[in-house]
Design a protein around this motif. Structure first.
Motif, PDB file in Angstrom:
ATOM      1  N   LEU A   9      30.929  51.444  73.746  1.00  0.00           N
ATOM      2  CA  LEU A   9      31.186  51.092  72.343  1.00  0.00           C
ATOM      3  C   LEU A   9      32.469  50.274  72.261  1.00  0.00           C
ATOM      4  O   LEU A   9      33.478  50.663  72.848  1.00  0.00           O
ATOM      5  CB  LEU A   9      31.351  52.360  71.505  1.00  0.00           C
ATOM      6  N   CYS A  14      33.867  45.623  62.456  1.00  0.00           N
ATOM      7  CA  CYS A  14      32.854  45.298  61.447  1.00  0.00           C
ATOM      8  C   CYS A  14      32.861  46.373  60.362  1.00  0.00           C
ATOM      9  O   CYS A  14      32.860  47.568  60.638  1.00  0.00           O
ATOM     10  CB  CYS A  14      31.470  45.125  62.057  1.00  0.00           C
ATOM     11  N   ARG A  15      32.913  45.940  59.160  1.00  0.00           N
ATOM     12  CA  ARG A  15      33.002  46.859  58.027  1.00  0.00           C
ATOM     13  C   ARG A  15      31.632  47.029  57.395  1.00  0.00           C
ATOM     14  O   ARG A  15      30.743  46.192  57.568  1.00  0.00           O
ATOM     15  CB  ARG A  15      34.002  46.317  57.002  1.00  0.00           C
ATOM     16  N   ILE A  16      31.490  48.107  56.620  1.00  0.00           N
ATOM     17  CA  ILE A  16      30.162  48.382  56.066  1.00  0.00           C
ATOM     18  C   ILE A  16      29.814  47.460  54.912  1.00  0.00           C
ATOM     19  O   ILE A  16      28.690  47.462  54.435  1.00  0.00           O
ATOM     20  CB  ILE A  16      29.995  49.865  55.635  1.00  0.00           C
ATOM     21  N   ASN A  17      30.758  46.664  54.467  1.00  0.00           N
ATOM     22  CA  ASN A  17      30.423  45.650  53.465  1.00  0.00           C
ATOM     23  C   ASN A  17      30.013  44.341  54.134  1.00  0.00           C
ATOM     24  O   ASN A  17      29.772  43.343  53.463  1.00  0.00           O
ATOM     25  CB  ASN A  17      31.594  45.423  52.493  1.00  0.00           C
ATOM     26  N   GLY A  18      29.923  44.349  55.472  1.00  0.00           N
ATOM     27  CA  GLY A  18      29.430  43.183  56.192  1.00  0.00           C
ATOM     28  C   GLY A  18      30.500  42.215  56.646  1.00  0.00           C
ATOM     29  O   GLY A  18      30.200  41.267  57.358  1.00  0.00           O
ATOM     30  N   THR A  19      31.751  42.468  56.273  1.00  0.00           N
ATOM     31  CA  THR A  19      32.794  41.573  56.767  1.00  0.00           C
ATOM     32  C   THR A  19      33.332  42.086  58.096  1.00  0.00           C
ATOM     33  O   THR A  19      33.194  43.260  58.426  1.00  0.00           O
ATOM     34  CB  THR A  19      33.965  41.429  55.773  1.00  0.00           C
ATOM     35  N   GLN A  20      33.921  41.210  58.848  1.00  0.00           N
ATOM     36  CA  GLN A  20      34.441  41.542  60.170  1.00  0.00           C
ATOM     37  C   GLN A  20      35.919  41.157  60.202  1.00  0.00           C
ATOM     38  O   GLN A  20      36.272  40.020  60.472  1.00  0.00           O
ATOM     39  CB  GLN A  20      33.640  40.765  61.213  1.00  0.00           C
ATOM     40  N   ASN A  52      27.354  48.513  72.387  1.00  0.00           N
ATOM     41  CA  ASN A  52      27.319  48.261  70.936  1.00  0.00           C
ATOM     42  C   ASN A  52      28.688  47.898  70.404  1.00  0.00           C
ATOM     43  O   ASN A  52      29.696  48.476  70.810  1.00  0.00           O
ATOM     44  CB  ASN A  52      26.868  49.515  70.165  1.00  0.00           C
ATOM     45  N   ASN A  53      28.694  46.996  69.459  1.00  0.00           N
ATOM     46  CA  ASN A  53      29.890  46.783  68.639  1.00  0.00           C
ATOM     47  C   ASN A  53      29.936  47.859  67.558  1.00  0.00           C
ATOM     48  O   ASN A  53      28.900  48.403  67.165  1.00  0.00           O
ATOM     49  CB  ASN A  53      29.882  45.385  68.016  1.00  0.00           C
ATOM     50  N   THR A  54      31.135  48.161  67.108  1.00  0.00           N
ATOM     51  CA  THR A  54      31.300  49.199  66.077  1.00  0.00           C
ATOM     52  C   THR A  54      32.327  48.760  65.038  1.00  0.00           C
ATOM     53  O   THR A  54      33.035  47.771  65.224  1.00  0.00           O
ATOM     54  CB  THR A  54      31.804  50.529  66.674  1.00  0.00           C
ATOM     55  N   GLY A  55      32.414  49.570  64.000  1.00  0.00           N
ATOM     56  CA  GLY A  55      33.517  49.459  63.050  1.00  0.00           C
ATOM     57  C   GLY A  55      34.735  50.176  63.604  1.00  0.00           C
ATOM     58  O   GLY A  55      34.746  50.650  64.750  1.00  0.00           O
ATOM     59  N   CYS A  56      35.736  50.286  62.753  1.00  0.00           N
ATOM     60  CA  CYS A  56      37.068  50.768  63.142  1.00  0.00           C
ATOM     61  C   CYS A  56      37.079  52.232  63.587  1.00  0.00           C
ATOM     62  O   CYS A  56      36.517  53.098  62.926  1.00  0.00           O
ATOM     63  CB  CYS A  56      37.994  50.594  61.944  1.00  0.00           C
ATOM     64  N   PHE A  57      37.776  52.497  64.710  1.00  0.00           N
ATOM     65  CA  PHE A  57      37.959  53.868  65.185  1.00  0.00           C
ATOM     66  C   PHE A  57      39.210  54.525  64.590  1.00  0.00           C
ATOM     67  O   PHE A  57      39.480  55.697  64.856  1.00  0.00           O
ATOM     68  CB  PHE A  57      38.090  53.892  66.715  1.00  0.00           C
ATOM     69  N   ILE A  59      42.365  53.758  65.254  1.00  0.00           N
ATOM     70  CA  ILE A  59      43.531  53.746  66.152  1.00  0.00           C
ATOM     71  C   ILE A  59      43.847  52.293  66.513  1.00  0.00           C
ATOM     72  O   ILE A  59      44.015  51.931  67.681  1.00  0.00           O
ATOM     73  CB  ILE A  59      43.275  54.589  67.423  1.00  0.00           C
TER      74      ILE A  59
ATOM     75  N   GLY B  18      29.492  38.667  62.557  1.00  0.00           N
ATOM     76  CA  GLY B  18      30.019  39.084  61.260  1.00  0.00           C
ATOM     77  C   GLY B  18      28.974  39.250  60.174  1.00  0.00           C
ATOM     78  O   GLY B  18      29.305  39.672  59.071  1.00  0.00           O
ATOM     79  N   GLN B  20      25.527  41.071  58.588  1.00  0.00           N
ATOM     80  CA  GLN B  20      24.967  42.412  58.585  1.00  0.00           C
ATOM     81  C   GLN B  20      23.495  42.298  58.166  1.00  0.00           C
ATOM     82  O   GLN B  20      23.189  42.276  56.978  1.00  0.00           O
ATOM     83  CB  GLN B  20      25.759  43.269  57.607  1.00  0.00           C
ATOM     84  N   LEU B  50      34.551  62.115  63.802  1.00  0.00           N
ATOM     85  CA  LEU B  50      34.795  60.680  63.676  1.00  0.00           C
ATOM     86  C   LEU B  50      33.436  60.045  63.397  1.00  0.00           C
ATOM     87  O   LEU B  50      32.430  60.435  63.997  1.00  0.00           O
ATOM     88  CB  LEU B  50      35.397  60.144  64.977  1.00  0.00           C
ATOM     89  N   ASN B  52      31.355  56.257  62.727  1.00  0.00           N
ATOM     90  CA  ASN B  52      31.451  54.792  62.812  1.00  0.00           C
ATOM     91  C   ASN B  52      30.113  54.121  62.540  1.00  0.00           C
ATOM     92  O   ASN B  52      29.064  54.608  62.977  1.00  0.00           O
ATOM     93  CB  ASN B  52      31.868  54.357  64.225  1.00  0.00           C
ATOM     94  N   ASN B  53      30.170  52.998  61.877  1.00  0.00           N
ATOM     95  CA  ASN B  53      29.011  52.104  61.837  1.00  0.00           C
ATOM     96  C   ASN B  53      28.957  51.298  63.129  1.00  0.00           C
ATOM     97  O   ASN B  53      29.987  51.088  63.782  1.00  0.00           O
ATOM     98  CB  ASN B  53      29.095  51.167  60.621  1.00  0.00           C
ATOM     99  N   THR B  54      27.767  50.882  63.486  1.00  0.00           N
ATOM    100  CA  THR B  54      27.593  50.124  64.730  1.00  0.00           C
ATOM    101  C   THR B  54      26.613  48.974  64.525  1.00  0.00           C
ATOM    102  O   THR B  54      25.939  48.889  63.494  1.00  0.00           O
ATOM    103  CB  THR B  54      27.006  50.995  65.869  1.00  0.00           C
ATOM    104  N   GLY B  55      26.535  48.141  65.553  1.00  0.00           N
ATOM    105  CA  GLY B  55      25.470  47.150  65.636  1.00  0.00           C
ATOM    106  C   GLY B  55      24.199  47.801  66.157  1.00  0.00           C
ATOM    107  O   GLY B  55      24.138  49.022  66.351  1.00  0.00           O
TER     108      GLY B  55
END
Lengths: 102, 102
Positions: A9, A14-20, A52-57, A59, B18, B20, B50, B52-55
């Motif tokens: 991972l 990537c944010r849940i609103n679709g912006t990165q 996979n790419n993910t959103g923010c952890f 940290i 970027g 979604q 924790l 996270n959203n992912t691809g």
């Protein structure tokens, strides 16, 4: 579905609103992910590894962050130049890359 | 960094360019993730979990996909209505929700 041998991972902010947007993205984490994809392909390991790419952890100050499951290993400040070493030492060699641990 | 007690991953179809787009996103996976966040907050479990959203996990036909580590449990076709059950039975109860397994 069985967890693959390694599930990698990588935060690409990537944010849940679709912006990165975010620190890992700014620190070239997309390029880190792409380098993993190239290494996995070159080594013919796509059957063993899911990535996979993910959103923010959460940290960000230690980003870019790379997590490997099921081992539960957390790497930080990962650069494109570190990818070959993670593949050699951890994924193929079975040893954690100690100096990248966070 | 130690893996949290539960690390929940939800595909929101975020791509590394970027955008979604994709099946899980179309099937309301962002709302599934938001419902998890609400449940975690209401149960005061943010210290243990924790999320996270992912691809894309590459198994779109079974989406929305929810993965829970370190257990390595893969749930599919997860709806907003399933979240409370996953929280009750799996996260708090310690039992896998068998009928959602893929």
């Amino acid at each position: 579905m069985v967890t693959p041998k390694h599930h990698i991972l990588i935060c690409t902010s990537c944010r849940i609103n679709g912006t990165q947007k975010g620190y890992c993205f700014q620190q070239d984490s997309v390029k880190v992910l792409q380098t993993f994809l190239e290494e996995i392909d070159e080594r013919d390991l796509s059957g063993d590894i899911l990535i996979n790419n993910t959103g923010c952890f959460g940290i960000c100050e230690k980003g870019p962050i790379v997590v490997v499951y099921p081992e539960g290993i957390w790497y930080g400040n990962v650069t494109v130049d570190d990818v070959e070493r993670i593949m050699d030492e951890h994924i193929e060699g079975g040893n954690v890359v100690e100096d990248l641990l966070i």
